[in-house]
Write a protein that holds these residues in place. Structure first.
Motif, mmCIF file in Angstrom:
data_model
loop_
_atom_site.group_PDB
_atom_site.id
_atom_site.type_symbol
_atom_site.label_atom_id
_atom_site.label_comp_id
_atom_site.label_asym_id
_atom_site.label_seq_id
_atom_site.Cartn_x
_atom_site.Cartn_y
_atom_site.Cartn_z
ATOM 1 N N MET A 1 0.806 -1.207 0.000
ATOM 2 C CA MET A 1 0.000 0.000 0.000
ATOM 3 C C MET A 1 0.847 1.268 0.000
ATOM 4 S SD MET A 1 -3.169 -0.747 -0.133
ATOM 5 C CE MET A 1 -4.344 -2.065 0.155
ATOM 6 N N THR A 2 2.162 1.128 -0.087
ATOM 7 C CA THR A 2 3.039 2.291 -0.034
ATOM 8 C C THR A 2 2.664 3.307 -1.103
ATOM 9 O OG1 THR A 2 4.816 0.896 0.787
ATOM 10 C CG2 THR A 2 5.441 3.035 -0.109
ATOM 11 N N GLY A 3 2.639 4.580 -0.703
ATOM 12 C CA GLY A 3 2.339 5.639 -1.645
ATOM 13 C C GLY A 3 0.877 5.929 -1.808
ATOM 14 N N ARG A 4 -0.002 5.182 -1.123
ATOM 15 C CA ARG A 4 -1.432 5.439 -1.213
ATOM 16 C C ARG A 4 -1.872 6.374 -0.096
ATOM 17 N NH1 ARG A 4 -4.728 0.495 -3.811
ATOM 18 N NH2 ARG A 4 -3.069 -0.375 -5.096
ATOM 19 N N THR A 5 -2.915 7.119 -0.376
ATOM 20 C CA THR A 5 -3.454 8.068 0.596
ATOM 21 C C THR A 5 -4.587 7.406 1.373
ATOM 22 O OG1 THR A 5 -2.891 9.960 -0.797
ATOM 23 C CG2 THR A 5 -4.593 10.292 0.861
ATOM 24 N N LYS A 6 -4.528 7.516 2.688
ATOM 25 C CA LYS A 6 -5.531 6.877 3.529
ATOM 26 C C LYS A 6 -6.827 7.691 3.544
ATOM 27 C CE LYS A 6 -2.593 4.145 6.550
ATOM 28 N NZ LYS A 6 -2.252 3.781 7.953
ATOM 29 N N VAL A 7 -7.937 6.949 3.516
ATOM 30 C CA VAL A 7 -9.256 7.568 3.529
ATOM 31 C C VAL A 7 -10.105 6.889 4.601
ATOM 32 C CG1 VAL A 7 -9.101 8.046 1.059
ATOM 33 C CG2 VAL A 7 -10.281 5.978 1.838
ATOM 34 N N ALA A 8 -11.135 7.604 5.041
ATOM 35 C CA ALA A 8 -12.126 7.034 5.951
ATOM 36 C C ALA A 8 -13.486 7.128 5.297
ATOM 37 C CB ALA A 8 -12.120 7.775 7.289
ATOM 38 N N ALA B 1 -13.751 11.477 -7.759
ATOM 39 C CA ALA B 1 -13.469 12.797 -7.205
ATOM 40 C C ALA B 1 -12.311 12.743 -6.222
ATOM 41 C CB ALA B 1 -14.720 13.354 -6.518
ATOM 42 N N ALA B 2 -12.325 11.764 -5.326
ATOM 43 C CA ALA B 2 -11.262 11.655 -4.323
ATOM 44 C C ALA B 2 -9.911 11.379 -4.968
ATOM 45 C CB ALA B 2 -11.605 10.560 -3.323
ATOM 46 N N GLU B 3 -9.897 10.514 -5.961
ATOM 47 C CA GLU B 3 -8.630 10.209 -6.634
ATOM 48 C C GLU B 3 -8.062 11.450 -7.317
ATOM 49 O OE1 GLU B 3 -8.991 5.476 -7.695
ATOM 50 O OE2 GLU B 3 -9.886 6.920 -9.078
ATOM 51 N N HIS B 4 -8.940 12.254 -7.894
ATOM 52 C CA HIS B 4 -8.478 13.480 -8.542
ATOM 53 C C HIS B 4 -7.953 14.472 -7.506
ATOM 54 C CE1 HIS B 4 -8.313 16.516 -11.739
ATOM 55 N NE2 HIS B 4 -8.741 17.361 -10.822
ATOM 56 N N ILE B 5 -8.649 14.610 -6.390
ATOM 57 C CA ILE B 5 -8.204 15.519 -5.337
ATOM 58 C C ILE B 5 -6.828 15.112 -4.827
ATOM 59 C CG2 ILE B 5 -8.664 16.246 -2.948
ATOM 60 C CD1 ILE B 5 -11.687 16.063 -3.688
ATOM 61 N N VAL B 6 -6.638 13.821 -4.603
ATOM 62 C CA VAL B 6 -5.357 13.320 -4.117
ATOM 63 C C VAL B 6 -4.239 13.603 -5.120
ATOM 64 C CG1 VAL B 6 -4.081 11.178 -3.697
ATOM 65 C CG2 VAL B 6 -6.267 11.565 -2.569
ATOM 66 N N ALA B 7 -4.563 13.481 -6.400
ATOM 67 C CA ALA B 7 -3.551 13.710 -7.433
ATOM 68 C C ALA B 7 -3.066 15.146 -7.459
ATOM 69 C CB ALA B 7 -4.115 13.329 -8.804
ATOM 70 N N GLN B 8 -3.851 16.077 -6.912
ATOM 71 C CA GLN B 8 -3.467 17.485 -6.910
ATOM 72 C C GLN B 8 -2.676 17.877 -5.661
ATOM 73 O OE1 GLN B 8 -4.243 18.595 -9.921
ATOM 74 N NE2 GLN B 8 -5.334 16.635 -10.057
ATOM 75 N N LEU B 9 -2.574 16.984 -4.688
ATOM 76 C CA LEU B 9 -1.849 17.325 -3.464
ATOM 77 C C LEU B 9 -0.374 17.504 -3.762
ATOM 78 C CD1 LEU B 9 -3.431 14.802 -0.932
ATOM 79 C CD2 LEU B 9 -3.934 17.230 -1.154
ATOM 80 N N GLU C 1 1.479 15.019 0.360
ATOM 81 C CA GLU C 1 0.957 13.676 0.202
ATOM 82 C C GLU C 1 1.857 12.655 0.870
ATOM 83 O OE1 GLU C 1 -0.233 10.634 -3.419
ATOM 84 O OE2 GLU C 1 0.027 12.778 -3.835
ATOM 85 N N GLY C 2 3.163 12.821 0.716
ATOM 86 C CA GLY C 2 4.100 11.880 1.309
ATOM 87 C C GLY C 2 4.059 11.928 2.815
ATOM 88 N N ALA C 3 3.870 13.109 3.352
ATOM 89 C CA ALA C 3 3.878 13.260 4.804
ATOM 90 C C ALA C 3 2.658 12.655 5.458
ATOM 91 C CB ALA C 3 3.971 14.743 5.174
ATOM 92 N N LEU C 4 1.628 12.392 4.643
ATOM 93 C CA LEU C 4 0.368 11.926 5.224
ATOM 94 C C LEU C 4 0.253 10.407 5.177
ATOM 95 C CD1 LEU C 4 -1.947 14.608 3.704
ATOM 96 C CD2 LEU C 4 -1.484 14.298 6.133
ATOM 97 N N GLN C 5 1.252 9.737 4.645
ATOM 98 C CA GLN C 5 1.159 8.278 4.558
ATOM 99 C C GLN C 5 1.519 7.628 5.880
ATOM 100 O OE1 GLN C 5 -0.244 7.296 1.810
ATOM 101 N NE2 GLN C 5 -0.218 9.420 1.243
#
Length: 323
Positions: A1-8, A306-314, A319-323
């Motif tokens: 899962m490395t490099g993926r953004t966590k969601v709830a 929508a979420a995938e697009h938002i993440v791509a703009q971070l 983004e790296g700091a949030l993993q």
């Protein structure tokens, strides 16, 4: 899962559970960080636990208190309009991006095939309604060719696919969808109708879009048809079961037809000579829900896009700091 953004995901009902499974099976950039509910016996929380996704049955308060909450960047809300207002207020201090699948409409309306890039930096985006996600792209496809003084949509869904949240939010559904037909679709006046179809076996989602426009010489039909067909392909790129039920229909309005009664006050004198009718159906991907529940599938598919697009703009460092 490395490099993926966590969601709830808040809401362990049908929509939330389907969204969780889409994140796990379909997304290449998102990772489930938490499944949140209020019913400890819900199937969604049970499934999440089997998938080893962290869970809480204490709602948004439980989410905020969870270990790892600070790593979650995107929060999907699949509860109800009233609950989302409370959830958004409680999450506001924490800097999360919210993707709202309820009709609360706190944030801007987002329909991925139409205006996702316009609102990619918003803190809270609203996915309108299932009927809106299915029909607003078509209204927009007509309005980018010619003015649309009036557009009306009818969303017919299987009664079995309408859970308690949908049934409790019928008024919000029609009001939010009508407003988004105007704000996103580009119609001057919009109207929305939802039908809960009790047929057995359940029928897949069907949508009808009717738009009035002015084309006395009938010069715009090819351009409108091409625009609609291109839009259908654009939506189908993230909702594979989205398709035209039949060819786009054009009808000349008989002279003397009182269509001015549809336009409402403030529109002024408007000439309309034709109506275009577009008939759609939406079959679900059956990740969790039955295939007839295309109304729910299009919501979760649009929210995921929508979420995938938002993440791509971070920014990369954020983004790296949030993993």
């Amino acid at each position: 899962m490395t490099g993926r953004t966590k969601v709830a995901v808040i809401g362990s009902g049908n929509i939330g559970t389907d969204l969780m499974i889409k994140v796990m099976r379909v997304s290449k950039t998102l990772e489930m960080g938490a499944m949140v509910g209020i019913d400890p016996e819900s199937d969604g929380l049970a499934r999440a636990a089997r998938f080893k996704v962290p869970t809480t049955h204490e709602g948004v308060d439980g989410l905020i208190a969870m270990d790892g909450f600070e790593d979650i960047r995107i929060v999907f809300d699949a509860t109800s309009a009233g609950a989302h207002k409370v959830n958004a207020a409680k999450l506001a201090p924490y800097g999360k991006k919210l993707v709202d699948l309820t009709p609360a409409a706190i944030g801007p309306y987002v329909v991925p095939a139409v205006n996702l890039e316009t609102h990619e930096e918003a803190d809270n985006v609203n996915m309108v309604t299932c009927g809106g996600q299915a029909t607003i792209p078509i209204v927009y496809a007509v309005s980018r060719v010619t003015d649309v003084p009036y557009a009306e949509i009818v969303a017919s869904i299987a009664s079995k696919s309408a859970g308690p949240g949908t049934r409790a939010n019928i008024d919000e559904f029609t009001e939010t969808t009508a407003a988004a037909i105007e704000a996103v679709g580009g119609a001057w006046k919009g109207k929305a109708i939802i039908i809960l179809n009790p047929a057995e076996p359940p029928l897949i989602m069907r949508d009808t879009v009717l738009a009035l426009y002015n084309d006395p010489e009938e010069l715009l039909q090819d351009a409108i048809r091409e625009s609609v067909e291109q839009m259908v392909a654009d939506v189908a790129a993230y909702v594979p079961g989205y398709r035209l039920k039949q060819q786009v229909q054009f009808t000349r309005i008989p002279e003397g037809e009182p269509v001015h009664t549809l336009l409402g006050k403030g529109v002024g004198e408007v000439n309309v000579t034709h109506k275009v009718s577009v008939f759609l159906e939406v079959e679900g991907a059956a990740h969790y829900l039955p295939a007839y529940a295309g109304n729910l599938d299009i919501m979760t598919s649009a929210a995921l896009r929508a979420a995938e697009h938002i993440v791509a703009q971070l920014p990369a460092e954020t983004e790296g700091a949030l993993q």
